[in-house]
Write an enzyme that holds these catalytic residues in place. Structure first.
Site, PDB file in Angstrom:
ATOM      1  N   PRO A   1       0.763  -1.096  -0.131  1.00 59.93           N
ATOM      2  CG  PRO A   1       0.149  -0.836   2.171  1.00 59.93           C
ATOM      3  CD  PRO A   1       0.799  -1.767   1.376  1.00 59.93           C
TER       4      PRO A   1
ATOM      5  CD  GLN B   1      -1.628  -0.529   5.020  1.00 60.68           C
ATOM      6  OE1 GLN B   1      -1.359   0.848   4.980  1.00 60.68           O
ATOM      7  NE2 GLN B   1      -1.158  -1.536   5.255  1.00 60.68           N
TER       8      GLN B   1
ATOM      9  CB  CYS C   1       2.303   5.009   7.864  1.00 66.15           C
ATOM     10  SG  CYS C   1       2.635   6.695   6.937  1.00 66.15           S
TER      11      CYS C   1
ATOM     12  CE  LYS D   1       4.252  -2.744   4.206  1.00 63.97           C
ATOM     13  NZ  LYS D   1       5.018  -1.623   4.754  1.00 63.97           N
TER      14      LYS D   1
ATOM     15  CG  HIS E   1       9.758  -1.800   5.967  1.00 63.22           C
ATOM     16  ND1 HIS E   1       9.777  -1.465   4.592  1.00 63.22           N
ATOM     17  CD2 HIS E   1      10.873  -1.137   6.334  1.00 63.22           C
ATOM     18  CE1 HIS E   1      10.490  -0.698   3.971  1.00 63.22           C
ATOM     19  NE2 HIS E   1      11.565  -0.356   5.204  1.00 63.22           N
TER      20      HIS E   1
ATOM     21  N   GLY F   1       7.016  -2.330  -2.789  1.00 63.48           N
ATOM     22  CA  GLY F   1       6.537  -1.124  -2.988  1.00 63.48           C
ATOM     23  C   GLY F   1       7.194  -0.192  -4.001  1.00 63.48           C
TER      24      GLY F   1
END
Length: 345
Positions: free
Chosen positions: A18, A72, A102, A141, A171, A228
């Protein structure tokens, strides 16, 4: 096969990450056509969704041809995140994903995204609230932790699995790293190799070639990878990775014709989805990346960045085909965009 709830994916699936202002429906369709097995929407604010913000509601749109698709959400309040999950449930995506990764300051300041990494108990409560509020498979995530002194992903993985998530994407950086330095997949491997973990574990971070995808698959043993930044302007990476995993051979770089064709496909979908004005503006950033590497392409790029008539834009793309007929594109390393390079911590 990899199973996420009732969703069956092929062995070692390739996931589209995303990405805000990138992974809209037109781009997701292009990635799906080029080999992505599972795609995700741009992240959606639970607060905005509840307030019926037009921009947030639009992000719930899914084309049939892009499925399976995950929507998401991000948010830092249990009740409101749970309510947003109920709204998502009605739109019938294949799964709901929670963003705990994020790193943007504005999101973190809300106590959402990677901001939740500082409070594992809150992360667990938020996740459990979503799981209880929807019939969809819930996935997460996230990152390794907040900073080098709090890489708590092993604890996080166990606790989130215990409250019902069906898959976890990690990540390989902390929040404080943003996108700097090299992603550390060793902790992702520890989570995957934990005998208590039985849900799929997907790795994310720095995959920019078929060779690296195979190397990381073998070295770290993850169930699949999420990509990504590397596919912005290069959605062919999905098919290249799949082909390389199956045959050990590299596909040739996409031709000029293939690049122009993808421009046209995405432009058509963008106009269809966003309308004649917003659809044209949304494409402008993509042309630069799709046509990167073509010698002397600047004059065409200038036209594509300024024209406002779809037929005129299509004519410029046709002119590119004529100008570069017979030109062979050379394979070049994919440069990863350093998102939020100047983002203050």
């Amino acid at each position: 096969m990899v199973q996420i709830g009732n969703i069956q994916l092929p062995d070692f699936p390739l996931l589209l990450a995303p990405m805000e202002d990138v992974s809209d429906p037109p781009f997701r369709v292009v990635c799906k056509r080029n080999g992505a097995d599972l795609v995700f929407t741009e992240f959606i604010s639970s607060e905005g969704l509840i307030r019926d913000a037009i921009r947030c509601r639009r992000k719930l749109d899914i084309y049939d041809e892009e499925r399976p698709t995950g929507i998401q959400l991000f948010g830092g309040d249990e009740e409101r995140l749970a309510l947003a999950a109920k709204i998502v449930d009605v739109t019938q995506p294949e799964l709901l994903d929670i963003n705990f990764g994020c790193p943007v300051k504005g999101i973190v300041a809300q106590g959402a995204g990677a901001g939740v990494l500082r409070d594992v108990d809150l992360m667990v409560r938020l996740t459990e609230a979503c799981v209880k509020s929807t019939n969809l498979p819930v996935t997460v995530k996230t990152r390794l932790g907040w900073d080098d002194d709090s890489k708590n992903i092993e604890e996080v993985a166990e606790r989130l699995q215990d409250v019902g998530i069906k898959a976890l994407t990690i990540h390989g950086r902390t929040r404080c790293q943003l996108y700097k330095g090299e992603a550390d997949w060793s902790l992702i491997a520890k989570v995957k190799n934990n005998p208590r973990i039985h849900i799929p574990i997907f790795g994310n971070g720095d995959i920019n070639s078929p060779q690296k995808a195979l190397e990381y698959k073998n070295r770290y043993g993850v169930d699949g990878i999420m990509i990504g930044r590397a596919v912005i302007g290069y959605p062919w990476l999905f098919r290249e990775i799949r082909h390389y995993l199956q045959t050990g051979e590299l596909l040739p770089a996409p031709t000029v014709s293939e690049r122009v064709d993808v421009c046209k496909q995405q432009l058509h979908k963008s106009l269809q989805y966003k309308g004649p004005v917003a659809g044209i503006y949304a494409m402008r950033g993509h042309y630069l990346r799709y046509l990167k590497g073509l010698p002397g392409v600047k004059e065409f790029r200038t036209s594509l960045m300024t024209l406002t008539d779809p037929e005129a834009i299509a004519a410029v793309l046709d002119d590119i085909l004529v100008r570069y007929e017979g030109y062979t594109m050379e394979r070049a390393p994919i440069e990863l965009v350093n998102y939020h390079e100047n983002c203050p911590l």
